[in-house]
Design a protein around this motif. Structure first.
Motif: not given
Length: 222
Positions: A133-140, A142-161
């Motif tokens: 959900i857009i307002d739960e994302i703190k920052y994004v 980018t690294s090569y072909n990956d995206m790291i999404i960091v949420t307001l609760t400090n969870q880290y997700f690596v997106i395979a795109i």
């Protein structure tokens, strides 16, 4: 997903919270405030939806909330149609005339939740997807072909795109690019300096010279 409930009647607020928790199966984070002083405590927090019953003639709470939280969806509860034109001009997503009918409020919240921007994105190295959900994302980041999404609760997700596929999605009214690899949610910014962006959670990101003017403009108007 944070919902703020504003009313001077604590017993009614507790009843609404109980009903919303049951209706949405405890998936919402809810807070309450009962006056202008308590509302100021939320100035630097991200609020997805606000439910507000403001009985003052000048709609003080409603004006305060809208001035500090431009992107918040507001449901206003009133006793009559007096001041309705002014309330609409201030900016609300829904106006309820029957404060006692909590089921109507639940459906109104559900409708707004359905309109909030969400993405279902594939996680790297797993067959699963995650709904963001857009307002739960703190920052994004980018690294090569990956995206790291960091949420307001400090969870880290690596997106395979590939970055180019979804980069433009994040470059909207909610996010600003601060350097070549970091996009920050505008609502998470505490303050900016000549060379840095500082978040409410105290992360500090250096700003690229190419983006400084754009950052200043976006921050002034967020």
């Amino acid at each position: 997903m944070k919902i703020l409930l504003c009313d001077q009647r604590k017993c009614y607020l507790n009843l609404v919270i109980k009903k919303l928790k049951h209706y949405f199966k405890n998936t919402l984070q809810m807070s309450i405030c009962m006056n202008a002083h308590e509302l100021r405590l939320y100035d630097k927090q991200i609020i997805s939806i606000a439910v507000i019953a403001d009985k003052s003639n000048d709609f003080e709470l409603l004006r305060m909330l809208r001035s500090k939280h431009v992107e918040t969806s507001i449901i206003f509860i009133g006793d009559d149609y007096l001041g309705l034109h002014e309330i609409i001009c201030i900016g609300v997503q829904d106006y309820l005339m029957i404060p006692g009918e909590i089921d109507i409020l639940c459906r109104s919240v559900e409708k707004i939740l359905g309109s909030i921007i969400k993405w279902s994105l594939p996680l790297k190295d797993t067959p699963r997807k995650h709904i963001f959900i857009i307002d739960e994302i703190k920052y994004v980041e980018t690294s090569y072909n990956d995206m790291i999404i960091v949420t307001l609760t400090n969870q880290y997700f690596v997106i395979a795109i590939k970055n180019s596929c979804f980069l433009e999605i994040f470059l909207n009214v909610y996010f600003i690019k601060v350097n070549q690899s970091i996009l920050v949610n505008l609502q998470c910014i505490d303050f900016i300096t000549d060379n840095h962006v500082v978040l409410h959670s105290r992360e500090v990101f250096p700003t690229s010279h190419n983006y400084k003017e754009e950052i200043k403009h976006a921050y002034r108007h967020c």
